[in-house]
Design a protein around this motif. Structure first.
Motif, mmCIF file in Angstrom:
data_model
loop_
_atom_site.group_PDB
_atom_site.id
_atom_site.type_symbol
_atom_site.label_atom_id
_atom_site.label_comp_id
_atom_site.label_asym_id
_atom_site.label_seq_id
_atom_site.Cartn_x
_atom_site.Cartn_y
_atom_site.Cartn_z
ATOM 1 N N ASN A 55 39.516 44.347 40.650
ATOM 2 C CA ASN A 55 38.500 44.129 39.620
ATOM 3 C C ASN A 55 38.961 44.467 38.209
ATOM 4 O OD1 ASN A 55 36.713 43.306 41.581
ATOM 5 N ND2 ASN A 55 35.844 45.324 41.846
ATOM 6 N N VAL A 56 40.067 45.202 38.058
ATOM 7 C CA VAL A 56 40.508 45.606 36.717
ATOM 8 C C VAL A 56 41.930 45.140 36.426
ATOM 9 C CG1 VAL A 56 40.935 47.563 35.194
ATOM 10 C CG2 VAL A 56 38.970 47.603 36.717
ATOM 11 N N VAL A 57 42.869 45.505 37.265
ATOM 12 C CA VAL A 57 44.287 45.279 36.962
ATOM 13 C C VAL A 57 44.620 43.791 36.947
ATOM 14 C CG1 VAL A 57 46.639 45.723 37.725
ATOM 15 C CG2 VAL A 57 44.938 47.537 37.845
ATOM 16 N N PHE A 58 44.282 43.073 38.009
ATOM 17 C CA PHE A 58 44.613 41.646 38.055
ATOM 18 C C PHE A 58 43.914 40.848 36.955
ATOM 19 C CE2 PHE A 58 46.002 42.137 42.652
ATOM 20 C CZ PHE A 58 47.341 41.919 42.351
ATOM 21 N N PRO A 59 42.626 41.066 36.667
ATOM 22 C CA PRO A 59 42.016 40.315 35.561
ATOM 23 C C PRO A 59 42.647 40.609 34.195
ATOM 24 C CG PRO A 59 40.308 41.118 36.997
ATOM 25 C CD PRO A 59 41.584 41.738 37.463
ATOM 26 N N VAL A 60 43.058 41.845 33.957
ATOM 27 C CA VAL A 60 43.714 42.171 32.678
ATOM 28 C C VAL A 60 45.053 41.452 32.578
ATOM 29 C CG1 VAL A 60 44.809 44.040 31.377
ATOM 30 C CG2 VAL A 60 42.537 44.353 32.323
ATOM 31 N N ILE A 61 45.824 41.464 33.643
ATOM 32 C CA ILE A 61 47.110 40.756 33.639
ATOM 33 C C ILE A 61 46.884 39.258 33.463
ATOM 34 C CG2 ILE A 61 49.118 40.165 35.056
ATOM 35 C CD1 ILE A 61 48.916 42.973 36.275
ATOM 36 N N PHE A 95 53.012 29.705 32.926
ATOM 37 C CA PHE A 95 52.022 29.070 33.803
ATOM 38 C C PHE A 95 52.245 29.468 35.259
ATOM 39 C CE2 PHE A 95 50.413 25.447 36.295
ATOM 40 C CZ PHE A 95 49.072 25.529 35.923
ATOM 41 N N ALA A 96 53.498 29.510 35.697
ATOM 42 C CA ALA A 96 53.796 29.926 37.071
ATOM 43 C C ALA A 96 53.379 31.386 37.299
ATOM 44 C CB ALA A 96 55.278 29.741 37.367
ATOM 45 N N CYS A 97 53.641 32.248 36.339
ATOM 46 C CA CYS A 97 53.228 33.649 36.458
ATOM 47 C C CYS A 97 51.708 33.769 36.477
ATOM 48 C CB CYS A 97 53.801 34.469 35.308
ATOM 49 S SG CYS A 97 55.577 34.674 35.377
ATOM 50 N N LEU A 98 51.032 32.949 35.673
ATOM 51 C CA LEU A 98 49.577 32.965 35.658
ATOM 52 C C LEU A 98 49.015 32.515 37.004
ATOM 53 C CD1 LEU A 98 47.031 33.405 33.965
ATOM 54 C CD2 LEU A 98 47.220 31.044 33.213
ATOM 55 N N LEU A 99 49.561 31.469 37.583
ATOM 56 C CA LEU A 99 49.112 31.034 38.904
ATOM 57 C C LEU A 99 49.374 32.097 39.975
ATOM 58 C CD1 LEU A 99 50.084 27.271 39.138
ATOM 59 C CD2 LEU A 99 47.818 28.270 38.934
ATOM 60 N N PHE A 100 50.529 32.740 39.874
ATOM 61 C CA PHE A 100 50.878 33.787 40.832
ATOM 62 C C PHE A 100 49.877 34.938 40.769
ATOM 63 C CE2 PHE A 100 53.130 37.805 41.652
ATOM 64 C CZ PHE A 100 53.462 37.607 42.969
ATOM 65 N N THR A 101 49.537 35.399 39.550
ATOM 66 C CA THR A 101 48.618 36.526 39.444
ATOM 67 C C THR A 101 47.167 36.127 39.719
ATOM 68 O OG1 THR A 101 48.405 36.244 37.062
ATOM 69 C CG2 THR A 101 50.060 37.801 37.844
ATOM 70 N N LEU A 102 46.825 34.861 39.502
ATOM 71 C CA LEU A 102 45.466 34.430 39.834
ATOM 72 C C LEU A 102 45.236 34.383 41.336
ATOM 73 C CD1 LEU A 102 44.829 31.607 37.220
ATOM 74 C CD2 LEU A 102 43.534 33.720 37.472
ATOM 75 N N THR A 103 46.263 34.033 42.091
ATOM 76 C CA THR A 103 46.124 33.937 43.542
ATOM 77 C C THR A 103 46.572 35.203 44.274
ATOM 78 O OG1 THR A 103 48.304 32.920 43.713
ATOM 79 C CG2 THR A 103 46.406 31.438 43.512
ATOM 80 N N ALA A 104 47.147 36.148 43.576
ATOM 81 C CA ALA A 104 47.694 37.353 44.213
ATOM 82 C C ALA A 104 46.670 38.184 44.985
ATOM 83 C CB ALA A 104 48.411 38.223 43.183
ATOM 84 N N PRO A 105 45.437 38.392 44.484
ATOM 85 C CA PRO A 105 44.516 39.239 45.260
ATOM 86 C C PRO A 105 44.210 38.719 46.659
ATOM 87 C CG PRO A 105 43.702 38.988 43.036
ATOM 88 C CD PRO A 105 44.871 38.059 43.184
ATOM 89 N N SER A 106 44.376 37.425 46.897
ATOM 90 C CA SER A 106 44.057 36.898 48.222
ATOM 91 C C SER A 106 45.134 37.194 49.259
ATOM 92 C CB SER A 106 43.827 35.381 48.138
ATOM 93 O OG SER A 106 45.009 34.734 47.721
ATOM 94 N N TYR A 107 46.356 37.448 48.852
ATOM 95 C CA TYR A 107 47.416 37.680 49.836
ATOM 96 C C TYR A 107 48.192 38.977 49.653
ATOM 97 C CZ TYR A 107 50.349 35.819 46.118
ATOM 98 O OH TYR A 107 50.970 35.580 44.911
ATOM 99 N N VAL A 108 48.088 39.611 48.518
ATOM 100 C CA VAL A 108 48.915 40.801 48.286
ATOM 101 C C VAL A 108 48.550 41.949 49.225
ATOM 102 C CG1 VAL A 108 47.529 41.868 46.456
ATOM 103 C CG2 VAL A 108 49.997 42.162 46.458
ATOM 104 N N TRP A 109 47.279 42.072 49.580
ATOM 105 C CA TRP A 109 46.876 43.183 50.453
ATOM 106 C C TRP A 109 47.330 42.970 51.888
ATOM 107 C CZ3 TRP A 109 46.405 46.708 47.244
ATOM 108 C CH2 TRP A 109 45.777 46.526 46.042
ATOM 109 N N SER A 110 47.437 41.717 52.327
ATOM 110 C CA SER A 110 47.957 41.491 53.683
ATOM 111 C C SER A 110 49.460 41.765 53.736
ATOM 112 C CB SER A 110 47.660 40.057 54.130
ATOM 113 O OG SER A 110 48.294 39.136 53.276
ATOM 114 N N ILE A 111 50.160 41.522 52.620
ATOM 115 C CA ILE A 111 51.587 41.846 52.581
ATOM 116 C C ILE A 111 51.798 43.357 52.632
ATOM 117 C CG2 ILE A 111 53.653 41.789 51.112
ATOM 118 C CD1 ILE A 111 52.685 39.035 50.120
ATOM 119 N N LEU A 112 50.946 44.103 51.903
ATOM 120 C CA LEU A 112 51.066 45.554 51.873
ATOM 121 C C LEU A 112 50.483 46.230 53.113
ATOM 122 C CD1 LEU A 112 50.177 46.258 48.151
ATOM 123 C CD2 LEU A 112 52.431 46.260 49.210
#
Length: 114
Positions: A55-61, A95-112
């Motif tokens: 709710n904070v870190v990913f939206p700021v990035i 743009f690639a970094c923006l797409l990566f961080t926009l979609t990161a919350p959906s998969y980063v927690w399963s990786i961790l």
């Protein structure tokens, strides 16, 4: 004589500070199970950490990357108007970094594993 009193006073203050701050810390009661205490603390805090990051870190990035992307896109357009060639590299990377961080919350927690 006052020099010795100052030294004794400083020594007394230091000794008092060490006695007050030097208490024994026990992990998980008196068993001394440090790993268990760390695991239980992590289990309690992991949900809060996940919520704050989502709710904070990913939206700021995302916001910072979006501002940089549009600014770089505008600068590349003005360079195109001035020199006649459009430089795609920097806007494409942003743009690639923006797409990566926009979609990161959906998969980063399963990786961790959370």
């Amino acid at each position: 004589m006052s020099r010795y009193r100052k030294m004794i006073g400083m020594l007394a203050v230091i000794t008092l500070a060490v006695c007050l701050c030097g208490g024994t810390a026990f992990a998980a009661g008196s068993t001394g199970d440090v790993a268990g205490a760390i695991e239980s603390t992590w289990n309690d805090a992991s949900d809060q950490i996940k919520t704050v990051v989502n709710n904070v870190v990913f939206p700021v990035i995302d916001l910072i990357l979006a501002v940089f992307f549009f600014a770089k896109l505008g600068m590349a357009y003005f360079d195109y108007r001035k020199h006649g060639q459009f430089e795609w590299t920097a806007p494409a990377i942003l743009f690639a970094c923006l797409l990566f961080t926009l979609t990161a919350p959906s998969y980063v927690w399963s990786i961790l594993g959370m």
